[in-house]
Design a protein around this motif. Structure first.
Motif, PDB file in Angstrom:
ATOM      1  N   ASP A  78       0.828  -1.203   0.000  1.00  0.00           N
ATOM      2  CA  ASP A  78       0.000   0.000   0.000  1.00  0.00           C
ATOM      3  C   ASP A  78       0.867   1.259   0.000  1.00  0.00           C
ATOM      4  N   TRP A  79       1.957   1.217   0.754  1.00  0.00           N
ATOM      5  CA  TRP A  79       2.836   2.388   0.809  1.00  0.00           C
ATOM      6  C   TRP A  79       3.622   2.567  -0.478  1.00  0.00           C
ATOM      7  N   TRP A  80       4.042   1.466  -1.086  1.00  0.00           N
ATOM      8  CA  TRP A  80       4.714   1.582  -2.378  1.00  0.00           C
ATOM      9  C   TRP A  80       3.750   2.144  -3.422  1.00  0.00           C
ATOM     10  N   ALA A  81       2.497   1.736  -3.351  1.00  0.00           N
ATOM     11  CA  ALA A  81       1.506   2.255  -4.305  1.00  0.00           C
ATOM     12  C   ALA A  81       1.278   3.752  -4.097  1.00  0.00           C
ATOM     13  N   LYS A  82       1.231   4.179  -2.835  1.00  0.00           N
ATOM     14  CA  LYS A  82       1.071   5.609  -2.553  1.00  0.00           C
ATOM     15  C   LYS A  82       2.282   6.398  -3.053  1.00  0.00           C
ATOM     16  N   ARG A  83       3.457   5.853  -2.797  1.00  0.00           N
ATOM     17  CA  ARG A  83       4.675   6.541  -3.234  1.00  0.00           C
ATOM     18  C   ARG A  83       4.715   6.643  -4.760  1.00  0.00           C
ATOM     19  N   ARG A  84       4.339   5.579  -5.447  1.00  0.00           N
ATOM     20  CA  ARG A  84       4.320   5.607  -6.910  1.00  0.00           C
ATOM     21  C   ARG A  84       3.302   6.608  -7.431  1.00  0.00           C
ATOM     22  N   ALA A  85       2.126   6.644  -6.817  1.00  0.00           N
ATOM     23  CA  ALA A  85       1.079   7.566  -7.265  1.00  0.00           C
ATOM     24  C   ALA A  85       1.526   9.016  -7.125  1.00  0.00           C
ATOM     25  N   THR A  86       2.126   9.354  -5.988  1.00  0.00           N
ATOM     26  CA  THR A  86       2.596  10.725  -5.782  1.00  0.00           C
ATOM     27  C   THR A  86       3.689  11.072  -6.781  1.00  0.00           C
ATOM     28  N   ASP A  87       4.618  10.159  -6.992  1.00  0.00           N
ATOM     29  CA  ASP A  87       5.678  10.417  -7.959  1.00  0.00           C
ATOM     30  C   ASP A  87       5.111  10.617  -9.358  1.00  0.00           C
ATOM     31  N   THR A  88       4.100   9.829  -9.711  1.00  0.00           N
ATOM     32  CA  THR A  88       3.451   9.957 -11.016  1.00  0.00           C
ATOM     33  C   THR A  88       2.791  11.322 -11.160  1.00  0.00           C
ATOM     34  N   ILE A  89       2.143  11.781 -10.107  1.00  0.00           N
ATOM     35  CA  ILE A  89       1.495  13.099 -10.133  1.00  0.00           C
ATOM     36  C   ILE A  89       2.528  14.197 -10.354  1.00  0.00           C
ATOM     37  N   LEU A  90       3.606  14.180  -9.572  1.00  0.00           N
ATOM     38  CA  LEU A  90       4.598  15.245  -9.663  1.00  0.00           C
ATOM     39  C   LEU A  90       5.300  15.230 -11.016  1.00  0.00           C
ATOM     40  N   GLU A  91       5.495  14.038 -11.575  1.00  0.00           N
ATOM     41  CA  GLU A  91       6.061  13.950 -12.920  1.00  0.00           C
ATOM     42  C   GLU A  91       5.114  14.562 -13.942  1.00  0.00           C
ATOM     43  N   ASP A  92       3.831  14.301 -13.813  1.00  0.00           N
ATOM     44  CA  ASP A  92       2.855  14.783 -14.782  1.00  0.00           C
ATOM     45  C   ASP A  92       2.684  16.296 -14.717  1.00  0.00           C
ATOM     46  N   ILE A  93       2.605  16.857 -13.512  1.00  0.00           N
ATOM     47  CA  ILE A  93       2.378  18.301 -13.399  1.00  0.00           C
ATOM     48  C   ILE A  93       3.673  19.086 -13.575  1.00  0.00           C
ATOM     49  N   GLY A  94       4.813  18.413 -13.548  1.00  0.00           N
ATOM     50  CA  GLY A  94       6.080  19.059 -13.835  1.00  0.00           C
ATOM     51  C   GLY A  94       6.623  19.930 -12.723  1.00  0.00           C
ATOM     52  N   GLY A  95       6.344  19.583 -11.501  1.00  0.00           N
ATOM     53  CA  GLY A  95       6.834  20.360 -10.370  1.00  0.00           C
ATOM     54  C   GLY A  95       6.301  19.799  -9.077  1.00  0.00           C
ATOM     55  N   ILE A  96       6.389  20.583  -8.020  1.00  0.00           N
ATOM     56  CA  ILE A  96       6.000  20.104  -6.698  1.00  0.00           C
ATOM     57  C   ILE A  96       4.803  20.888  -6.190  1.00  0.00           C
ATOM     58  N   ALA A  97       3.746  20.158  -5.877  1.00  0.00           N
ATOM     59  CA  ALA A  97       2.615  20.689  -5.128  1.00  0.00           C
ATOM     60  C   ALA A  97       2.587  19.949  -3.799  1.00  0.00           C
ATOM     61  N   THR A  98       2.695  20.695  -2.711  1.00  0.00           N
ATOM     62  CA  THR A  98       2.695  20.056  -1.392  1.00  0.00           C
ATOM     63  C   THR A  98       1.353  19.429  -1.099  1.00  0.00           C
ATOM     64  N   ARG A  99       0.293  20.127  -1.446  1.00  0.00           N
ATOM     65  CA  ARG A  99      -1.057  19.622  -1.200  1.00  0.00           C
ATOM     66  C   ARG A  99      -1.545  18.816  -2.401  1.00  0.00           C
ATOM     67  N   VAL A 100      -1.079  17.578  -2.464  1.00  0.00           N
ATOM     68  CA  VAL A 100      -1.477  16.665  -3.526  1.00  0.00           C
ATOM     69  C   VAL A 100      -2.744  15.906  -3.144  1.00  0.00           C
ATOM     70  N   GLY A 101      -2.931  15.678  -1.841  1.00  0.00           N
ATOM     71  CA  GLY A 101      -4.103  14.941  -1.390  1.00  0.00           C
ATOM     72  C   GLY A 101      -3.757  13.768  -0.497  1.00  0.00           C
ATOM     73  N   ASP A 102      -2.466  13.432  -0.422  1.00  0.00           N
ATOM     74  CA  ASP A 102      -2.049  12.286   0.376  1.00  0.00           C
ATOM     75  C   ASP A 102      -1.417  12.683   1.701  1.00  0.00           C
ATOM     76  N   GLU A 103      -1.232  13.998   1.915  1.00  0.00           N
ATOM     77  CA  GLU A 103      -0.421  14.405   3.059  1.00  0.00           C
ATOM     78  C   GLU A 103      -1.256  14.693   4.303  1.00  0.00           C
ATOM     79  N   THR A 104      -2.351  15.420   4.186  1.00  0.00           N
ATOM     80  CA  THR A 104      -3.087  15.795   5.392  1.00  0.00           C
ATOM     81  C   THR A 104      -4.104  14.741   5.813  1.00  0.00           C
ATOM     82  N   VAL A 105      -4.561  13.907   4.882  1.00  0.00           N
ATOM     83  CA  VAL A 105      -5.502  12.860   5.285  1.00  0.00           C
ATOM     84  C   VAL A 105      -4.812  11.879   6.226  1.00  0.00           C
ATOM     85  N   GLY A 106      -3.486  11.779   6.132  1.00  0.00           N
ATOM     86  CA  GLY A 106      -2.748  10.906   7.041  1.00  0.00           C
ATOM     87  C   GLY A 106      -2.902  11.304   8.490  1.00  0.00           C
ATOM     88  N   GLU A 107      -3.152  12.588   8.736  1.00  0.00           N
ATOM     89  CA  GLU A 107      -3.374  13.025  10.109  1.00  0.00           C
ATOM     90  C   GLU A 107      -4.655  12.418  10.677  1.00  0.00           C
TER      91      GLU A 107
END
Length: 506
Positions: A78-107
């Motif tokens: 599950d964690w590898w899948a999350k890591r891959r998804a985030t990396d895929t997002i950042l590759e697609d948008i061409g930069g870094i968005a801190t609020r991707v959707g996976d960071e604050t729900v963890g709280e």
């Protein structure tokens, strides 16, 4: 059900009061300070429906597709899948968005782990937590966090100064609690909901405090006001500042002017033990996403530095290679902590797979503490041209274009336009006002360094070194009684223990 980008935009076209530069914003989806980052967020939603990304971005559960960032983690996979998804997002948008959707729900998952603590005062709190975790899975909102208060005079208790300096409950009603105060939160002006919780503070000596409250806030609620810092987007040509014009996640002071929070949205209240527990465990999951952003930022630093040295042939010099290796070492150390945190993951009190806390928190301190050194090294390698290069208008104006083409063209591979683009990117990455803001944000976004070091202190296995030195120095049991802990390296023991359990289950 997973949303589309347009559904997300429609959800924030409401009556919320958003202010920036002293003016009220009519529509955050079209205002120049917000439009670019809202479009990035919408793109992330649309990626969930794109055939090229849907298997990476979503997971199927009970016949429904859910965003993988929101899905509860139960395994290393599950964690590898999350890591891959985030990396895929950042590759697609061409930069870094801190609020991707996976960071604050963890709280929220930290709350899930703390249900027993929260149920001590009222079992309803645990039910509310579980309801909201599953609501996030079902509704796919843009979920953020509301964490930092204005604080006021930190040498005084909140009761001894303006009480609104810390968010607190002012009234109970049949419908819910009424809260007043303020919180800082990145992206709140264009998000759907926020997990709002107490800051690090002294709530006083009362066993039950009106300041010890946590809840889910619908960011379209009446009596909320959003006062935003000046945005970096739209201030200059995007070709001169490509990062600031696309990835500025606008930070906001959210004013709670007697806001009603329905009882079903209250996660804990008047429970200082619960508040302290949440503060201590808040980032046990969300720190992973935070550190992963630093990994991608390191990739950007390496790329900018290496291109800048290769264009002039300096990458052949040993002194330059040494500096490049320093940034690579910064990057790979982050990578090692993320990888090890998954590989040696731990079971949480609620049965979730929790990244190894000692390794994750150590990785967080490394990523933040050494970030400015990595930036300075990159700046050394990029050189002064990132500061003195004219803007794109000069490269296009008939009177100046021939001169800039002459002096910025190096060879057939590096023409003036590509060099201009690279230098503009590097400037916005490490030397613009946007870059300075990003550095400060990364340094303090998940609490200041002394708190991050406190997390390491709480999670490090001190027993291993103590047992080893006791044996090596032949100390008596008076110094330290036998603990029964297995001798040897904790990581090695855990690896073989976990694999033995898996083999037995097979």
């Amino acid at each position: 059900m997973i949303r589309t980008g347009e559904q997300y935009k429609d959800s924030i076209r409401d009556t919320r009061e958003v202010y920036i530069d002293g003016e009220k914003v009519a529509d955050v989806t079209s205002h120049p300070s917000f439009k670019a980052i809202v479009d990035v967020r919408a793109r992330i939603y649309d990626m969930q429906h794109d055939a090229a990304f849907s298997d990476i971005m979503t997971v199927e559960k009970d016949g429904e597709r859910q965003a993988i960032g929101n899905a509860l983690p139960y395994t290393q996979d599950d964690w590898w899948a999350k890591r891959r998804a985030t990396d895929t997002i950042l590759e697609d948008i061409g930069g870094i968005a801190t609020r991707v959707g996976d960071e604050t729900v963890g709280e929220m998952w930290s709350l899930y782990d703390g249900q027993d603590v929260l149920s001590e005062i009222d079992p309803q709190w645990a039910k509310n937590i579980e309801t909201h975790i599953h609501s996030v899975l079902a509704r796919d909102p843009f979920h953020v966090s509301a964490n930092t208060d204005p604080k006021g005079d930190r040498s005084k208790a909140p009761q001894d100064q303006d009480p609104d300096m810390l968010l607190h409950v002012v009234k109970e009603t049949d419908a819910g609690i009424i809260v007043r105060g303020a919180k800082y939160e990145t992206a709140a002006a264009y998000a759907n909901q926020a997990f709002t919780k107490p800051t690090i503070a002294n709530w006083g000596n009362d066993a039950y405090s009106d300041y010890a409250v946590g809840f889910i806030c619908d960011l379209g609620s009446p009596n909320l006001k959003f006062i935003c810092r000046t945005g970096f987007s739209g201030r200059a040509d995007a070709r001169d500042y490509p990062l600031a014009n696309k990835f500025d996640e606008v930070d906001t002071l959210v004013i709670f002017d007697n806001v009603l929070i329905p009882w079903e949205n209250v996660l804990f209240y008047r429970h200082t033990k619960a508040a302290a527990f949440i503060r201590a465990t808040l980032h046990r999951y969300s720190a992973f996403a935070f550190v992963q952003r630093n990994l991608k930022f390191a990739d950007m630093l390496i790329g900018a530095a290496l291109y800048n040295t290769r264009q002039t042939g300096l990458d052949k010099q040993p002194a330059v290679q040494e500096k490049l290796a320093e940034i690579a070492m910064y990057r790979e150390t982050i990578n090692a902590h993320l990888t090890a945190a998954i590989t040696l993951g731990e079971r949480s009190p609620a049965g979730l797979m929790m990244p190894n806390q000692s390794l994750l928190m150590t990785g967080r301190v490394h990523a933040c503490s050494n970030l400015y050194e990595a930036i300075n090294t990159t700046r050394d390698l990029c050189g002064g041209q990132i500061c003195v290069t004219p803007d794109v208008a000069a490269f296009e104006a008939p009177e100046t274009k021939p001169w800039l083409e002459k002096y910025y063209t190096l060879n057939d591979d590096w023409l003036a336009e590509d060099r201009r683009k690279l230098l503009a990117f590097a400037r916005d990455l490490i030397s613009s006002d946007y870059a300075g803001h990003r550095l400060a944000f990364q340094m303090f976004a998940q609490s200041p360094r002394f708190n991050q070091m406190g997390a390491i202190y709480r999670n490090f296995d001190w027993d291993g070194p103590l047992d080893f030195v006791k044996k090596a120095a032949d100390l008596s049991d008076r110094v330290r009684p036998e603990t029964g802990r297995a001798a040897g390296d904790g990581a090695v023991n855990k690896w073989y223990s976990d694999n033995a359990v898996l083999k037995a289950a097979e």
